[in-house]
Design a protein around this motif. Structure first.
Motif, PDB file in Angstrom:
ATOM      1  N   PRO A  50      -1.263  80.270  -9.844  1.00 47.02           N
ATOM      2  CA  PRO A  50      -2.339  79.356 -10.262  1.00 47.02           C
ATOM      3  C   PRO A  50      -3.717  79.843  -9.820  1.00 47.02           C
ATOM      4  N   GLY A  51      -4.579  80.124 -10.786  1.00 49.44           N
ATOM      5  CA  GLY A  51      -5.954  80.507 -10.495  1.00 49.44           C
ATOM      6  C   GLY A  51      -6.214  81.993 -10.418  1.00 49.44           C
ATOM      7  N   LEU A  52      -5.168  82.822 -10.333  1.00 51.83           N
ATOM      8  CA  LEU A  52      -5.377  84.245 -10.056  1.00 51.83           C
ATOM      9  C   LEU A  52      -6.193  84.955 -11.139  1.00 51.83           C
ATOM     10  N   ASN A  53      -6.190  84.441 -12.345  1.00 53.46           N
ATOM     11  CA  ASN A  53      -6.980  85.059 -13.423  1.00 53.46           C
ATOM     12  C   ASN A  53      -8.453  84.666 -13.363  1.00 53.46           C
ATOM     13  N   ASN A  54      -8.787  83.748 -12.473  1.00 50.94           N
ATOM     14  CA  ASN A  54     -10.167  83.252 -12.393  1.00 50.94           C
ATOM     15  C   ASN A  54     -10.950  83.950 -11.283  1.00 50.94           C
ATOM     16  N   ASN A  55     -12.224  83.601 -11.168  1.00 52.38           N
ATOM     17  CA  ASN A  55     -13.035  84.075 -10.050  1.00 52.38           C
ATOM     18  C   ASN A  55     -12.484  83.488  -8.749  1.00 52.38           C
ATOM     19  N   PHE A  56     -12.753  84.171  -7.633  1.00 56.22           N
ATOM     20  CA  PHE A  56     -12.315  83.621  -6.355  1.00 56.22           C
ATOM     21  C   PHE A  56     -13.380  83.815  -5.275  1.00 56.22           C
ATOM     22  N   LYS A  57     -13.226  83.027  -4.215  1.00 62.54           N
ATOM     23  CA  LYS A  57     -14.075  83.164  -3.032  1.00 62.54           C
ATOM     24  C   LYS A  57     -13.182  83.051  -1.814  1.00 62.54           C
ATOM     25  N   ARG A  58     -13.255  84.048  -0.928  1.00 64.40           N
ATOM     26  CA  ARG A  58     -12.435  84.046   0.284  1.00 64.40           C
ATOM     27  C   ARG A  58     -13.283  83.541   1.451  1.00 64.40           C
ATOM     28  N   GLU A  59     -12.790  82.502   2.119  1.00 62.38           N
ATOM     29  CA  GLU A  59     -13.433  81.969   3.316  1.00 62.38           C
ATOM     30  C   GLU A  59     -12.359  81.789   4.368  1.00 62.38           C
ATOM     31  N   GLY A  60     -12.333  82.702   5.358  1.00 61.97           N
ATOM     32  CA  GLY A  60     -11.291  82.643   6.377  1.00 61.97           C
ATOM     33  C   GLY A  60      -9.924  82.820   5.742  1.00 61.97           C
ATOM     34  N   ASN A  61      -9.041  81.858   5.971  1.00 57.99           N
ATOM     35  CA  ASN A  61      -7.686  81.907   5.415  1.00 57.99           C
ATOM     36  C   ASN A  61      -7.544  81.087   4.136  1.00 57.99           C
ATOM     37  N   VAL A  62      -8.649  80.830   3.483  1.00 48.57           N
ATOM     38  CA  VAL A  62      -8.618  80.031   2.251  1.00 48.57           C
ATOM     39  C   VAL A  62      -9.216  80.824   1.091  1.00 48.57           C
ATOM     40  N   LEU A  63      -8.480  80.840  -0.027  1.00 46.16           N
ATOM     41  CA  LEU A  63      -8.971  81.408  -1.284  1.00 46.16           C
ATOM     42  C   LEU A  63      -9.223  80.255  -2.249  1.00 46.16           C
ATOM     43  N   THR A  64     -10.436  80.175  -2.763  1.00 42.35           N
ATOM     44  CA  THR A  64     -10.758  79.165  -3.762  1.00 42.35           C
ATOM     45  C   THR A  64     -11.025  79.858  -5.087  1.00 42.35           C
ATOM     46  N   PHE A  65     -10.307  79.432  -6.117  1.00 39.92           N
ATOM     47  CA  PHE A  65     -10.480  80.000  -7.457  1.00 39.92           C
ATOM     48  C   PHE A  65     -11.282  79.026  -8.312  1.00 39.92           C
ATOM     49  N   ASP A  98      -7.786  94.005  -0.216  1.00 39.19           N
ATOM     50  CA  ASP A  98      -7.423  93.452   1.094  1.00 39.19           C
ATOM     51  C   ASP A  98      -7.744  91.959   1.207  1.00 39.19           C
ATOM     52  N   LEU A  99      -8.647  91.446   0.361  1.00 38.49           N
ATOM     53  CA  LEU A  99      -8.950  90.010   0.375  1.00 38.49           C
ATOM     54  C   LEU A  99      -7.757  89.170  -0.069  1.00 38.49           C
ATOM     55  N   LEU A 100      -6.819  89.805  -0.809  1.00 38.44           N
ATOM     56  CA  LEU A 100      -5.702  89.070  -1.395  1.00 38.44           C
ATOM     57  C   LEU A 100      -4.391  89.251  -0.645  1.00 38.44           C
ATOM     58  N   GLU A 101      -4.306  90.246   0.217  1.00 40.48           N
ATOM     59  CA  GLU A 101      -3.040  90.557   0.887  1.00 40.48           C
ATOM     60  C   GLU A 101      -2.531  89.381   1.720  1.00 40.48           C
ATOM     61  N   GLY A 102      -1.203  89.204   1.723  1.00 37.22           N
ATOM     62  CA  GLY A 102      -0.605  88.193   2.583  1.00 37.22           C
ATOM     63  C   GLY A 102       0.264  87.214   1.810  1.00 37.22           C
ATOM     64  N   THR A 103       0.758  86.198   2.520  1.00 39.70           N
ATOM     65  CA  THR A 103       1.565  85.139   1.919  1.00 39.70           C
ATOM     66  C   THR A 103       0.726  83.873   1.842  1.00 39.70           C
ATOM     67  N   TRP A 104       0.715  83.272   0.656  1.00 45.04           N
ATOM     68  CA  TRP A 104      -0.182  82.146   0.400  1.00 45.04           C
ATOM     69  C   TRP A 104       0.603  80.905  -0.045  1.00 45.04           C
ATOM     70  N   LYS A 105       0.113  79.756   0.372  1.00 45.25           N
ATOM     71  CA  LYS A 105       0.611  78.473  -0.109  1.00 45.25           C
ATOM     72  C   LYS A 105      -0.475  77.873  -0.989  1.00 45.25           C
ATOM     73  N   VAL A 106      -0.123  77.544  -2.228  1.00 46.64           N
ATOM     74  CA  VAL A 106      -1.087  76.894  -3.133  1.00 46.64           C
ATOM     75  C   VAL A 106      -1.148  75.426  -2.746  1.00 46.64           C
ATOM     76  N   ILE A 107      -2.296  74.999  -2.268  1.00 42.48           N
ATOM     77  CA  ILE A 107      -2.409  73.613  -1.780  1.00 42.48           C
ATOM     78  C   ILE A 107      -3.077  72.681  -2.787  1.00 42.48           C
ATOM     79  N   LYS A 108      -3.723  73.260  -3.800  1.00 48.31           N
ATOM     80  CA  LYS A 108      -4.376  72.407  -4.800  1.00 48.31           C
ATOM     81  C   LYS A 108      -4.501  73.167  -6.112  1.00 48.31           C
TER      82      LYS A 108
END
Length: 224
Positions: free
Chosen positions: A194-209, A112-122
């Protein structure tokens, strides 16, 4: 004559007792999302998807769908639960009754942390769009009943099955499928996820890999 009827009565009741359905025990995993068995029906009927294997198998073709009727069991959304149940089947009607014996194991499913539509901003320190991502990059990840990610490599559309998800990393992937477009030789191929194979951290509406060394790889922003 009375003795004759008495013997017949004993035989009748003995057979009736033997015909009573017997309980058996079975062990299985319950998937972390209910599955609609009759899409579009009114009312909508939801089933449990279960896997009889030692470890939960995310291959949908291996699942069995059963009614959400397990006496004593409380379903916990976003948790995979391994159950020991007693099962009794009525031979005349085919109706199956299940009763919880005990919960053997629970695993949080962090999909559920990954569900939704995402824009890669960086990506790798550079904002998008850029030379390598001239049209930017977006990723959509369908709800848990489908477990599919979709994106593009700049030419072909690519879908990817996401299986086991931990609190900070996708632990296993399934099959990948892509269109077979004939692209121009000078087209800039981009990474679809981009980044999906790496570790991630979810903060609000932002995923950082980020890498194992805590170096930022990519940043995704949720659109909806």
């Amino acid at each position: 004559m009375k003795t004759h009827y008495f013997i017949l009565a004993i035989l009748f009741f003995s057979c009736s007792e033997n015909d009573e359905p017997q309980s058996i025990e079975e062990t299985f995993w319950v998937y972390s999302y209910p599955i609609n068995s009759m899409p579009g029906s009114m009312p909508v009927f939801s089933d449990f998807a279960i896997s009889h294997e030692e470890e939960f198998n995310f291959d949908r073709s291996t699942w069995e769908l059963i009614p959400q009727e397990i006496e004593g069991f409380i379903f916990k959304p976003t948790y995979l639960q391994r159950l020991l149940v007693s099962k009794k089947e009525d031979w005349n009607t085919g109706k199956v009754e299940r009763k919880l014996v005990r919960v053997l194991a629970e695993e949080k499913d962090h999909y559920d942390l990954l569900e939704g539509t995402w824009k890669v901003i960086k990506y790798e320190g550079s904002d998008l769009p850029n030379e390598n991502f001239p049209k930017g990059q977006s990723v959509f990840i369908l709800p848990g009943i489908f477990r599919i990610a979709g994106s593009s490599d700049g030419c072909n559309n690519i879908t990817l099955e996401i299986q086991k998800v931990g609190p900070n990393k996708v632990l296993s992937f399934g099959s990948k499928m892509m269109t077979q477009k004939a692209c121009l030789p000078d087209w800039h191929d981009t990474l679809p996820y981009p980044g999906l194979n790496n570790n991630f951290k979810r903060e609000g509406n932002v995923l950082t890999f980020y890498s194992e060394e805590k170096v930022e790889i990519a940043v995704w922003e949720k659109l909806k």
